[in-house]
Design a protein around this motif. Structure first.
Motif, PDB file in Angstrom:
ATOM      1  N   GLY A 525     -14.216 -12.594   0.255  1.00 18.39           N
ATOM      2  CA  GLY A 525     -13.130 -13.568   0.244  1.00 18.39           C
ATOM      3  C   GLY A 525     -11.782 -12.969  -0.034  1.00 18.39           C
ATOM      4  N   VAL A 526     -11.682 -11.643   0.073  1.00 20.82           N
ATOM      5  CA  VAL A 526     -10.421 -10.929  -0.157  1.00 20.82           C
ATOM      6  C   VAL A 526     -10.185 -10.001   1.028  1.00 20.82           C
ATOM      7  N   ARG A 527      -8.936 -10.014   1.522  1.00 18.89           N
ATOM      8  CA  ARG A 527      -8.609  -9.170   2.667  1.00 18.89           C
ATOM      9  C   ARG A 527      -8.579  -7.703   2.256  1.00 18.89           C
ATOM     10  N   LEU A 528      -9.143  -6.836   3.127  1.00 21.26           N
ATOM     11  CA  LEU A 528      -9.154  -5.399   2.882  1.00 21.26           C
ATOM     12  C   LEU A 528      -8.069  -4.742   3.728  1.00 21.26           C
ATOM     13  N   ILE A 529      -7.196  -3.986   3.077  1.00 22.66           N
ATOM     14  CA  ILE A 529      -6.175  -3.184   3.762  1.00 22.66           C
ATOM     15  C   ILE A 529      -6.656  -1.743   3.741  1.00 22.66           C
ATOM     16  N   VAL A 530      -6.777  -1.154   4.935  1.00 25.71           N
ATOM     17  CA  VAL A 530      -7.243   0.224   5.050  1.00 25.71           C
ATOM     18  C   VAL A 530      -6.055   1.133   5.350  1.00 25.71           C
ATOM     19  N   LEU A 531      -5.927   2.182   4.521  1.00 19.74           N
ATOM     20  CA  LEU A 531      -4.851   3.169   4.697  1.00 19.74           C
ATOM     21  C   LEU A 531      -5.479   4.511   5.022  1.00 19.74           C
ATOM     22  N   ARG A 532      -4.888   5.219   5.981  1.00 17.89           N
ATOM     23  CA  ARG A 532      -5.386   6.551   6.323  1.00 17.89           C
ATOM     24  C   ARG A 532      -4.498   7.610   5.677  1.00 17.89           C
ATOM     25  N   SER A 533      -5.139   8.622   5.107  1.00 16.20           N
ATOM     26  CA  SER A 533      -4.411   9.699   4.430  1.00 16.20           C
ATOM     27  C   SER A 533      -4.693  11.016   5.116  1.00 16.20           C
ATOM     28  N   ARG A 534      -3.697  11.544   5.789  1.00  9.57           N
ATOM     29  CA  ARG A 534      -3.874  12.817   6.505  1.00  9.57           C
ATOM     30  C   ARG A 534      -3.973  14.000   5.547  1.00  9.57           C
ATOM     31  N   TYR A 535      -3.375  13.866   4.386  1.00  8.50           N
ATOM     32  CA  TYR A 535      -3.341  15.000   3.455  1.00  8.50           C
ATOM     33  C   TYR A 535      -4.285  14.801   2.256  1.00  8.50           C
ATOM     34  N   ARG A 536      -5.280  13.886   2.431  1.00 12.19           N
ATOM     35  CA  ARG A 536      -6.324  13.669   1.436  1.00 12.19           C
ATOM     36  C   ARG A 536      -5.773  13.237   0.069  1.00 12.19           C
ATOM     37  N   SER A 537      -4.643  12.567   0.105  1.00  9.24           N
ATOM     38  CA  SER A 537      -4.042  12.056  -1.126  1.00  9.24           C
ATOM     39  C   SER A 537      -4.274  10.555  -1.210  1.00  9.24           C
ATOM     40  N   ILE A 538      -4.692  10.111  -2.362  1.00  8.98           N
ATOM     41  CA  ILE A 538      -4.879   8.678  -2.575  1.00  8.98           C
ATOM     42  C   ILE A 538      -3.579   8.046  -3.084  1.00  8.98           C
ATOM     43  N   ILE A 539      -2.863   8.758  -3.949  1.00  7.25           N
ATOM     44  CA  ILE A 539      -1.683   8.204  -4.618  1.00  7.25           C
ATOM     45  C   ILE A 539      -0.567   7.887  -3.618  1.00  7.25           C
ATOM     46  N   ARG A 540      -0.248   8.831  -2.721  1.00 11.92           N
ATOM     47  CA  ARG A 540       0.920   8.672  -1.833  1.00 11.92           C
ATOM     48  C   ARG A 540       0.792   7.458  -0.900  1.00 11.92           C
ATOM     49  N   PRO A 541      -0.325   7.284  -0.179  1.00 12.85           N
ATOM     50  CA  PRO A 541      -0.444   6.093   0.674  1.00 12.85           C
ATOM     51  C   PRO A 541      -0.431   4.788  -0.134  1.00 12.85           C
ATOM     52  N   LEU A 542      -1.035   4.836  -1.331  1.00  9.96           N
ATOM     53  CA  LEU A 542      -1.078   3.645  -2.165  1.00  9.96           C
ATOM     54  C   LEU A 542       0.324   3.232  -2.608  1.00  9.96           C
ATOM     55  N   VAL A 543       1.131   4.207  -2.999  1.00  8.70           N
ATOM     56  CA  VAL A 543       2.501   3.912  -3.435  1.00  8.70           C
ATOM     57  C   VAL A 543       3.323   3.351  -2.276  1.00  8.70           C
ATOM     58  N   LYS A 544       3.152   3.914  -1.060  1.00 11.88           N
ATOM     59  CA  LYS A 544       3.880   3.391   0.106  1.00 11.88           C
ATOM     60  C   LYS A 544       3.488   1.942   0.381  1.00 11.88           C
ATOM     61  N   PHE A 545       2.200   1.637   0.231  1.00 17.70           N
ATOM     62  CA  PHE A 545       1.755   0.260   0.451  1.00 17.70           C
ATOM     63  C   PHE A 545       2.353  -0.687  -0.603  1.00 17.70           C
ATOM     64  N   ILE A 546       2.382  -0.233  -1.848  1.00 17.65           N
ATOM     65  CA  ILE A 546       2.960  -1.058  -2.916  1.00 17.65           C
ATOM     66  C   ILE A 546       4.423  -1.362  -2.612  1.00 17.65           C
ATOM     67  N   ASP A 547       5.137  -0.346  -2.134  1.00 12.80           N
ATOM     68  CA  ASP A 547       6.538  -0.564  -1.762  1.00 12.80           C
ATOM     69  C   ASP A 547       6.653  -1.597  -0.647  1.00 12.80           C
ATOM     70  N   THR A 548       5.672  -1.588   0.281  1.00 14.67           N
ATOM     71  CA  THR A 548       5.667  -2.587   1.365  1.00 14.67           C
ATOM     72  C   THR A 548       5.452  -3.979   0.804  1.00 14.67           C
ATOM     73  N   VAL A 549       4.523  -4.091  -0.130  1.00 12.23           N
ATOM     74  CA  VAL A 549       4.274  -5.372  -0.781  1.00 12.23           C
ATOM     75  C   VAL A 549       5.531  -5.857  -1.494  1.00 12.23           C
ATOM     76  N   GLU A 550       6.270  -4.920  -2.088  1.00 13.42           N
ATOM     77  CA  GLU A 550       7.505  -5.264  -2.787  1.00 13.42           C
ATOM     78  C   GLU A 550       8.494  -5.945  -1.856  1.00 13.42           C
ATOM     79  N   TRP A 551       8.570  -5.457  -0.602  1.00 14.58           N
ATOM     80  CA  TRP A 551       9.516  -6.047   0.355  1.00 14.58           C
ATOM     81  C   TRP A 551       9.073  -7.435   0.798  1.00 14.58           C
TER      82      TRP A 551
END
Length: 605
Positions: A525-551
């Motif tokens: 019952g919760v939407r899943l957002i999938v992010l791809r990380s080319r450089y095997r980093s979890i933090i960087r894609p997550l922070v970019k997504f959070i910034d998107t949510v902020e907007w």
């Protein structure tokens, strides 16, 4: 495990209502608060002789008039601090007196000096105790630093158990030391009167080439190291049983009488026995050997001397935490110093004192002679400021009978100021660090105070007009897979808001497809957002997504990162996992625009 060890070494927690039982009687207070001052007879006379020996053996007779001058100053200080006790019954000594009468900056100088002095008290006492041990057992001389550190560790642990318990343990060795010194003085006097003195004393009154006013003043100031610790009683009045001020004043007078008698007695014995200072054997050790030989009495005296020098540090362990509490209450030290521990003592102050004194022992390699000048300057600065503060109080208020106490404080201020200046001039190469360390301590006090003022200003709330603002919420849940902890986190998040999204960071197409397929099958019952990380980093894609949510979010919405985290059962299990949730939390903690929450899931195996 840690809790069990704590109970074994520290003891059971005590209720706040038991605080009254932790107050000290006069006899116990004399043991706890006077051990520093009383123990100084073990090295006070020696410091005078070390200076005089520069002019030769015949100059040692000057130690007698110098000791009498030190005794006169002790009398002035006892009378002065007795007045302070009745005037400021809440304790705090020089810090409170200087702050209220000379201003906050001067009070901070006094308080900072006392804190430094108490640290040095522990270092000097433990190193002097080690000297007494190595005098009896010279083969241990190279291990003096280790011995001193073990002493500090033991005393820290003892004080963490509570002031009453430490007082009960201290009382016996303190009174044994007093008894032993008086036995030594009586035995030495008997040998002198019967004419069986083993060494000829230098001729009294003989003019000695090379002795000038400068050297005499230097010897006098060195001998004044025997007065350190006199102020401790006035600092720790709240530790006494009621009536606290009356019991504190009587304890101070008892301490002054005992200290004066022992100090002048040791000085007379050193002169009549012709004792010259030796870096590998203390003056008390030489007097004891000359009086009783190296038999049972000698080793008994050396044993109790080493013990009292070690336990003398307890004066600082009683006074430092209380002074730190007062400074913390005035917002000049961290609030942690206001917190009482399990045994109702100010545990943080006790631990910090033990750590800093141990550092000093290591830096100075346990050398008492190098530590004492710093120690004496640290105590004579607050001596002087306390006397000056009381002078101003008497002169300003002019209460009935103010002239006599004003004169006493004036004499004390001029004398202690002179001694402080002598120390600075004659031993500048040994005390110059005070002029760097003390301003640094005061600067830290002021920065801490400014920080607390800034926080108070920012957190100030007008309860009449300002109410909590209710707004929407967006919850983002980072997930690494479909597990029980993820399920519980989603359930908890949905109980708070319907605006919940899960975020998965994949490193390759195969893992992403597998996760999307399983999530669709699970359908929480919760939407899943999938992010791809080319450089095997979890933090960087997550922070970019959070910034998107902020907007995208509404201006009044809160963004909460809700992190699923399982808690392992055993400590070594932590090393078997990546602990990605901790990394995410650490990285996002400084962000001003989001809230971080952790939903723990405790493993049973």
């Amino acid at each position: 495990m840690v809790a069990k060890l704590k109970r074994i070494f520290i003891g059971r927690p005590m209720k706040s209502t038991e605080l009254a039982e932790e107050k000290l009687t006069k006899l116990k207070a004399l043991a706890v608060l006077s051990s520093d001052a009383l123990s100084s007879v073990a090295y006070g006379t020696e410091q005078i002789l070390i200076v005089l020996m520069a002019a030769g053996f015949s100059a040692l007779w000057y130690s007698i008039p110098i000791s009498l001058a030190v005794l006169g100053l002790l009398t002035v200080l006892v009378l002065s601090y007795r007045q302070t006790i009745y005037t400021y019954p809440t304790g705090g000594g020089a810090y409170i007196v200087a702050k209220e009468n000379l201003g906050t900056p001067v009070g901070l100088v006094a308080g900072g000096s006392l804190l430094v002095d108490y640290i040095l008290t522990v270092a000097v006492s433990s190193s002097a105790g080690t000297d007494a041990i190595t005098s009896a057992f010279p083969e241990l001389h190279d291990d003096r630093v280790l011995i001193a550190l073990l002493m500090i560790a033991g005393l820290t642990l003892l004080n963490l158990r509570g002031i009453t318990e430490s007082a009960s343990i201290l009382a016996l060795p303190v009174y044994l030391f007093v008894f032993a010194i008086f036995i030594l003085i009586i035995g030495g006097t008997y040998r002198i009167l019967t004419g069986s003195v083993p060494a000829a004393a230098p001729t009294y009154g003989l003019s000695v080439h090379g002795i000038g006013l400068f050297m005499l003043l230097k010897a006098f100031s060195s001998g004044c190291s025997a007065l350190t610790g006199v102020e401790a009683v006035s600092n720790a009045i709240p530790n006494f049983k009621a009536p606290a001020e009356k019991n504190a004043a009587r304890t101070l007078v008892m301490m002054g009488l005992i200290l004066g008698a022992m100090f002048i007695g040791i000085s007379l014995m050193a002169y009549y026995f012709g004792i010259a200072p030796d870096p590998k054997e203390t003056v008390v050790s030489k007097i004891a050997e000359a009086t009783f030989g190296r038999g049972f009495a000698y080793y008994a005296i050396q044993g109790v001397t080493a013990l009292i020098l070690f336990l003398a540090a307890n004066t600082a362990f009683a006074a430092f935490p209380l002074l730190a509490f007062m400074l913390a209450k005035d917002k000049f030290m961290p609030h942690m110093f206001k917190v009482r521990g399990d045994r109702l003592g100010f545990s943080n102050g006790i631990i910090v004192l033990g750590i800093f004194s141990a550092i000093l022992i290591i830096l100075f390699e346990g050398d008492t002679e190098n530590l004492i000048p710093l120690y004496a300057v640290g105590v004579f600065i607050p001596f002087t400021l306390s006397q000056a503060g009381m002078m101003k109080r008497w002169f300003t208020k002019k209460t009935a009978g103010w002239v006599l106490p004003f004169c006493i404080n004036t004499l004390g201020m001029l004398t202690t100021l002179t001694i402080t200046l002598i120390f600075i001039v004659t031993k500048f190469s040994q005390v110059w660090m005070v002029f760097l360390f003390l301003p640094a301590v005061i600067f830290i006090f002021l920065k801490i105070n400014r920080h607390y003022q800034d926080i108070a200003q920012q957190l100030k709330l007008d309860i009449a007009t300002e109410k909590p603002v209710v707004s929407g919420s967006v919850i983002v849940i980072p997930v690494a897979g479909i597990t029980t902890v993820v399920s519980e986190t989603i359930g908890y998040a949905k109980s708070l808001t319907n605006n919940v999204v899960a975020v998965y960071v994949g490193f390759d197409d195969e893992s992403v497809e597998k996760m999307e397929q399983r999530w669709e099958e699970w359908n929480p019952g919760v939407r899943l957002i999938v992010l791809r990380s080319r450089y095997r980093s979890i933090i960087r894609p997550l922070v970019k997504f959070i910034d998107t949510v902020e907007w995208k979010r509404a201006a009044t919405d809160h963004v909460t990162i809700m992190i699923p985290q399982f808690i392992v059962k055993k400590w070594w299990h932590h090393f078997l996992h990546n602990q990605t949730s901790l990394q995410i939390r650490a990285y996002l903690f400084a962000r001003r625009d989001i809230t971080i929450a952790t939903v723990p899931y405790r493993l049973e195996k």
